[in-house]
Design an enzyme around this catalytic site. Structure first.
Site, short mmCIF file in Angstrom:
data_model
loop_
_atom_site.label_atom_id
_atom_site.label_comp_id
_atom_site.label_asym_id
_atom_site.label_seq_id
_atom_site.Cartn_x
_atom_site.Cartn_y
_atom_site.Cartn_z
N HIS A 157 3.79 -1.94 3.13
CA HIS A 157 3.77 -0.73 2.40
C HIS A 157 2.38 0.30 2.20
O HIS A 157 2.42 1.29 2.48
CB HIS A 157 3.81 -0.83 0.83
CG HIS A 157 5.40 -1.40 0.42
ND1 HIS A 157 6.37 -0.76 0.95
CD2 HIS A 157 5.79 -2.35 -0.63
CE1 HIS A 157 7.41 -1.31 0.56
NE2 HIS A 157 7.30 -2.24 -0.54
N HIS A 209 4.66 -8.19 3.00
CA HIS A 209 5.39 -7.16 2.30
C HIS A 209 4.95 -5.85 1.75
O HIS A 209 5.16 -4.64 2.12
CB HIS A 209 6.69 -7.61 1.22
CG HIS A 209 7.63 -6.73 0.79
ND1 HIS A 209 8.98 -6.80 0.64
CD2 HIS A 209 7.21 -5.54 -0.05
CE1 HIS A 209 9.48 -5.85 0.20
NE2 HIS A 209 8.57 -4.92 -0.51
N GLU A 210 3.86 -6.25 0.84
CA GLU A 210 3.20 -5.29 0.25
C GLU A 210 1.96 -4.66 1.28
O GLU A 210 1.79 -3.20 1.40
CB GLU A 210 2.09 -5.88 -0.90
CG GLU A 210 3.17 -6.49 -2.04
CD GLU A 210 4.15 -5.67 -2.33
OE1 GLU A 210 3.88 -4.36 -2.51
OE2 GLU A 210 5.26 -6.18 -3.01
#
Length: 269
Positions: free
Chosen positions: A170, A166-167
């Protein structure tokens, strides 16, 4: 997301660094005041042995608020153990996870770097606020520091892999497009990267939602999970006024961002 721009460098974080909002983006705290423990009110006394407090929870002599503070105290006591486990899971993901290895290569192709120096495991204290809400996080990304994994919230290797992926989405978005993380210019940036991160990381796949979160609905389950998590993340932005605005901005970018699977060819997980 907008057009391609020159990609900035992705610096490593110093050991022990925190992940603050960049100085020019410091904003007032959007949350209500934090509720601190009062043994007379909650029944939880941190000076008492942990097993005594645990027994008091089982016998109903500690309030739910007190149980929250008890849980946080145990996380603090087990911080070194939890961080060591988290680091082991992180290193395993970098070595063996196809998703994490793929995203790492894609970040490197944009002149970024993600490794154990700027993907760090730390204890993340939760916040109990006056409105009765508990605010927790599994991780975070800071353009100037790297990725934070909240060691005390990691359940297992799979959970860490999802959080890390997820990160990393980003991070890729930040290098590919300079995202307005706080929402000073447009909350649509934040909404789009949250939709993509939840969609591509695997955290919304059916098995995760069903067996971990108890959501057994098949129809639209994946889309509903992505939308819900994106709304929650946008709502936490200082520039977001309320849940109505959060839902509105997610809806505005949904079609284009949910269909954007870059850097993957499609949603694999």
């Amino acid at each position: 997301m907008g057009a391609d721009i020159q990609t900035p460098n992705f610096p490593s974080a110093e050991a022990g660094a925190s992940f603050p909002t960049p100085p020019n983006q410091q904003k007032p705290d959007p949350f209500p005041a934090i509720v601190k423990n009062d043994p007379a009110r909650t029944g939880f006394d941190p000076r008492t042995a942990w097993w005594v407090n645990y027994f008091r929870i089982l016998t109903g002599k500690i309030t739910p608020e007190g149980a929250f503070h008890y849980r946080e105290s145990r996380y603090k006591a087990h911080e070194a153990r939890d961080c060591a486990t988290c680091e082991s899971y992180r290193d395993h993901a970098f070595a063996h996870s196809p998703t994490v290895r793929f995203l790492r290569e894609k970040v490197e192709s944009l002149n970024g770097k993600l490794d154990k120096d700027n993907v760090v495991c730390r204890r993340c204290p939760a916040r109990l606020t006056e409105d009765g809400q508990v605010h927790r996080q599994s991780g975070g990304f800071s353009p100037g520091h790297g990725i934070l994994i909240c060691a005390n919230e990691v359940r297992d290797r799979g959970h860490l892999e999802d959080t890390l992926a997820h990160e990393m989405v980003h991070a890729w978005d930040h290098l590919r497009w300079k995202v307005d993380w706080v929402g000073d210019k447009d909350l649509k940036h934040a909404a789009c990267t949250e939709i993509r991160a939840s969609m591509l990381s695997g955290e919304c796949r059916w098995t995760r939602e069903s067996f971990t979160r108890g959501n057994w609905t098949l129809t639209q389950q994946f889309q509903d999970c992505v939308r819900k998590r994106a709304v929650q993340s946008v709502l936490a932005r200082p520039r977001c006024k309320d849940d109505v605005q959060a839902v509105k901005v997610v809806n505005q970018v949904w079609d284009s961002c949910f269909s954007d699977t870059r850097p993957f060819d499609e949603v694999y997980r």
